[in-house]
Design a protein around this motif. Structure first.
Motif, mmCIF file in Angstrom:
data_model
loop_
_atom_site.group_PDB
_atom_site.id
_atom_site.type_symbol
_atom_site.label_atom_id
_atom_site.label_comp_id
_atom_site.label_asym_id
_atom_site.label_seq_id
_atom_site.Cartn_x
_atom_site.Cartn_y
_atom_site.Cartn_z
ATOM 1 N N UNK A 344 0.804 -1.205 0.000
ATOM 2 C CA UNK A 344 0.000 0.000 0.000
ATOM 3 C C UNK A 344 0.849 1.272 0.000
ATOM 4 N N UNK A 345 2.169 1.125 0.180
ATOM 5 C CA UNK A 345 3.068 2.273 0.119
ATOM 6 C C UNK A 345 2.858 3.257 1.236
ATOM 7 N N UNK A 346 2.638 2.770 2.446
ATOM 8 C CA UNK A 346 2.289 3.659 3.539
ATOM 9 C C UNK A 346 3.506 4.291 4.222
ATOM 10 N N UNK A 347 4.661 3.660 4.124
ATOM 11 C CA UNK A 347 5.873 4.218 4.724
ATOM 12 C C UNK A 347 6.678 4.922 3.630
ATOM 13 N N UNK A 348 7.033 6.178 3.880
ATOM 14 C CA UNK A 348 7.732 6.984 2.879
ATOM 15 C C UNK A 348 9.086 7.444 3.410
ATOM 16 N N UNK A 349 10.062 7.438 2.532
ATOM 17 C CA UNK A 349 11.392 7.958 2.849
ATOM 18 C C UNK A 349 11.486 9.391 2.350
ATOM 19 N N UNK A 350 11.894 10.279 3.250
ATOM 20 C CA UNK A 350 12.075 11.679 2.887
ATOM 21 C C UNK A 350 13.457 12.123 3.334
ATOM 22 N N UNK A 351 13.864 13.307 2.893
ATOM 23 C CA UNK A 351 15.142 13.891 3.301
ATOM 24 C C UNK A 351 14.916 15.327 3.737
ATOM 25 N N UNK A 352 15.505 15.682 4.868
ATOM 26 C CA UNK A 352 15.467 17.072 5.297
ATOM 27 C C UNK A 352 16.383 17.907 4.405
ATOM 28 N N UNK A 353 16.347 19.197 4.579
ATOM 29 C CA UNK A 353 17.089 20.094 3.689
ATOM 30 C C UNK A 353 18.588 19.841 3.717
ATOM 31 N N UNK A 354 19.100 19.265 4.808
ATOM 32 C CA UNK A 354 20.530 18.972 4.883
ATOM 33 C C UNK A 354 20.855 17.539 4.467
ATOM 34 N N UNK A 355 19.846 16.812 3.984
ATOM 35 C CA UNK A 355 20.048 15.438 3.534
ATOM 36 C C UNK A 355 19.771 14.382 4.582
ATOM 37 N N UNK A 356 19.436 14.777 5.799
ATOM 38 C CA UNK A 356 19.141 13.798 6.846
ATOM 39 C C UNK A 356 17.901 12.990 6.476
ATOM 40 N N UNK A 357 18.012 11.655 6.479
ATOM 41 C CA UNK A 357 16.848 10.837 6.113
ATOM 42 C C UNK A 357 15.809 10.806 7.229
ATOM 43 N N UNK A 358 14.544 10.806 6.825
ATOM 44 C CA UNK A 358 13.417 10.738 7.750
ATOM 45 C C UNK A 358 12.370 9.809 7.144
ATOM 46 N N UNK A 359 11.840 8.913 7.945
ATOM 47 C CA UNK A 359 10.750 8.054 7.494
ATOM 48 C C UNK A 359 9.442 8.558 8.089
ATOM 49 N N UNK A 360 8.378 8.552 7.283
ATOM 50 C CA UNK A 360 7.076 9.024 7.746
ATOM 51 C C UNK A 360 5.999 8.035 7.307
ATOM 52 N N UNK A 361 4.906 8.011 8.070
ATOM 53 C CA UNK A 361 3.713 7.263 7.677
ATOM 54 C C UNK A 361 2.871 8.179 6.804
ATOM 55 N N UNK A 362 2.532 7.716 5.620
ATOM 56 C CA UNK A 362 1.879 8.568 4.648
ATOM 57 C C UNK A 362 0.393 8.765 4.881
ATOM 58 N N UNK A 363 -0.194 9.591 4.046
ATOM 59 C CA UNK A 363 -1.635 9.855 4.058
ATOM 60 C C UNK A 363 -2.359 8.599 3.589
ATOM 61 N N UNK A 364 -3.340 8.091 4.344
ATOM 62 C CA UNK A 364 -3.908 6.784 4.015
ATOM 63 C C UNK A 364 -4.934 6.774 2.894
ATOM 64 N N UNK A 365 -5.504 7.927 2.564
ATOM 65 C CA UNK A 365 -6.494 7.954 1.494
ATOM 66 C C UNK A 365 -5.826 7.877 0.131
ATOM 67 N N UNK A 366 -6.358 7.032 -0.749
ATOM 68 C CA UNK A 366 -5.807 6.862 -2.096
ATOM 69 C C UNK A 366 -6.711 7.568 -3.104
ATOM 70 N N UNK A 367 -6.361 8.798 -3.461
ATOM 71 C CA UNK A 367 -7.142 9.569 -4.434
ATOM 72 C C UNK A 367 -6.656 9.223 -5.833
ATOM 73 N N UNK A 368 -7.565 8.792 -6.697
ATOM 74 C CA UNK A 368 -7.153 8.280 -8.004
ATOM 75 C C UNK A 368 -6.637 9.377 -8.937
ATOM 76 N N UNK A 369 -7.147 10.597 -8.819
ATOM 77 C CA UNK A 369 -6.741 11.667 -9.721
ATOM 78 C C UNK A 369 -5.820 12.692 -9.070
ATOM 79 N N UNK A 370 -5.974 12.897 -7.771
ATOM 80 C CA UNK A 370 -5.168 13.916 -7.083
ATOM 81 C C UNK A 370 -4.589 13.327 -5.799
ATOM 82 N N UNK A 371 -3.640 12.426 -5.925
ATOM 83 C CA UNK A 371 -3.112 11.753 -4.731
ATOM 84 C C UNK A 371 -2.325 12.700 -3.830
ATOM 85 N N UNK A 372 -2.193 12.278 -2.576
ATOM 86 C CA UNK A 372 -1.346 13.004 -1.634
ATOM 87 C C UNK A 372 0.095 12.997 -2.135
ATOM 88 N N UNK A 373 0.840 14.033 -1.789
ATOM 89 C CA UNK A 373 2.242 14.132 -2.190
ATOM 90 C C UNK A 373 3.113 14.394 -0.957
#
Length: 413
Positions: A344-373
């Protein structure tokens, strides 16, 4: 709909000025940000959101931000402005004049002295949607009390129906393992904001939204409150059992626990056949859910005795084949590594402005035309101050430097 709008999200083009901190407000503004809104988070210079220090664990990246803060502040720009200084409050008012939504969780009347209350901002931005989140609301005998999730869980009645019954080992009122009162109020705030946006689209009118933690949690009592209001039944703690549906609880197998959630008579009969207890299915006392609920004191021990001989994996597999709802109690690491969550792709890898990695739990609703970003990792306190004030208010480098030197604004901690 253009690909540009699709990629930006359904709320692209809207600006949220977020004056809130801790959880209920930031939870709401993060959802709006996930759906494409531009969220500007205003923090106190030298301190920032309280949750930045709610650890361990902390990020080891120089900011020392707590993991708690990271769960609810992505897709935001952080600016640090001292609203206690008149120049600081004036800067925030200028930003509010350009915002579509203002979100705050100060005590009742706490923003009046800064000219940042609804009446003051409506005078300069008549169509603003202004949402206040407090413990008990803007009126009533408790309006001036401070509201915290743990307090609200107890006062709302939630803890009276959560935990093991009195007299059992570990019996007594128990809070939910996540700050559910904050979270549900944040959800109600978001729903209310979206409703107000639709009204504004139709009429051009802004409006004021008053959300209270106690109101939100009482609304979430759902069937337990209805059982009392419409049936006179005072709900009690039942551990993992259900007040209305039986059997709907955990059972101990030979090597661990399983969850059995049977929602109707057909499922009950099928489960009895699966475990070799057709005698239970044929007992007239257990033929209907009402009978099973009334006679749960007889039914559940009989089921427990039979289920205790099973291996948990065998019972779960047998229930899956029979299309009966059941499963195991996962620990957090297990569910976050579960193949269903990965799919379901619920865990997302992100990077802070200095490159530090951060993992987040994503938005759970799956919008077919305008998904969460997921455009921006949770920022350091004040890291966007200069950029936002330059772009939104047209302040030049000299003016920004003057404001920083005067302690009116600040950059990254």
């Amino acid at each position: 709909m253009s690909e540009t709008v699709q990629s930006a999200g359904p709320l692209a083009g809207l600006t949220v000025l977020d004056l809130s901190r801790v959880l209920a407000g930031p939870w709401s503004s993060q959802m709006l940000g996930d759906l494409g809104a531009n969220v500007i988070k205003v923090e106190q210079p030298g301190q920032g959101d309280d949750t930045r220090r709610w650890g361990p664990p902390f990020l080891e990246d120089g900011s020392n931000d707590a993991a708690y803060y990271l769960c609810t502040n992505r897709n935001k720009q952080s600016i640090a402005i001292n609203m206690a200084e008149p120049e600081g409050a004036a800067l925030i008012r200028k930003l509010a004049a350009q915002a579509d939504i203002v979100l705050e969780n100060f005590r009742v009347g706490g923003l009046v002295k800064y000219g940042l209350d609804y009446d003051s901002l409506r005078a300069i931005c008549p169509d603003v949607i202004y949402c206040s989140i407090t413990g008990f609301g803007q009126d009533g005998p408790y309006k001036d009390r401070g509201g915290y999730d743990f307090l609200i869980q107890g006062m709302s009645g939630l803890m009276s129906v959560t935990g093991h019954p009195d007299g059992e080992p570990g019996g007594g009122p128990t809070k939910v393992g996540v700050p559910i009162s904050d979270l549900v109020t944040g959800l109600y705030a978001t729903i209310s904001i979206l409703a107000a946006l639709n009204h504004r689209n139709a009429t051009g009118e802004g409006q004021y939204i008053d959300c209270a933690l106690l109101d939100g949690q009482v609304a979430l009592l759902v069937n337990q409150a209805s059982n009392y209001l419409n049936g006179g039944m005072i709900p009690r703690r039942l551990g993992n059992a259900h007040p209305n549906t039986v059997p709907y609880q955990d059972f101990s197998c030979a090597d661990g626990d399983v969850l059995v959630a049977l929602g109707n008579d057909r499922q009950f009969r099928a489960f009895c056949a699966l475990i070799g207890r057709d005698d239970l299915a044929g007992d007239p006392r257990f033929a209907s859910n009402g009978g099973r609920s009334t006679h749960r004191g007889v039914l559940i021990p009989a089921m427990q005795e039979t289920i205790a001989a099973w291996q948990s994996a065998d019972l779960i597999t047998a229930m899956e084949k029979a299309k009966l709802p059941g499963g195991k109690v996962n620990e957090i690491p297990e569910i976050l590594a579960d193949p269903q969550i990965a799919h379901r792709g619920l865990v997302h890898d992100m990077q802070r402005s200095d490159g530090t990695p951060v993992k987040v739990i994503g938005f759970p609703g799956k919008l077919s035309r305008t998904p969460a970003t997921y455009r921006k990792a949770p920022p350091r306190c004040g890291e966007d101050t200069a950029a936002v004030l330059g772009e939104a208010l047209g302040l030049d480098e000299a003016e920004i430097a003057r404001l920083m030197a005067a302690g009116i604004i600040a950059d990254s901690l």
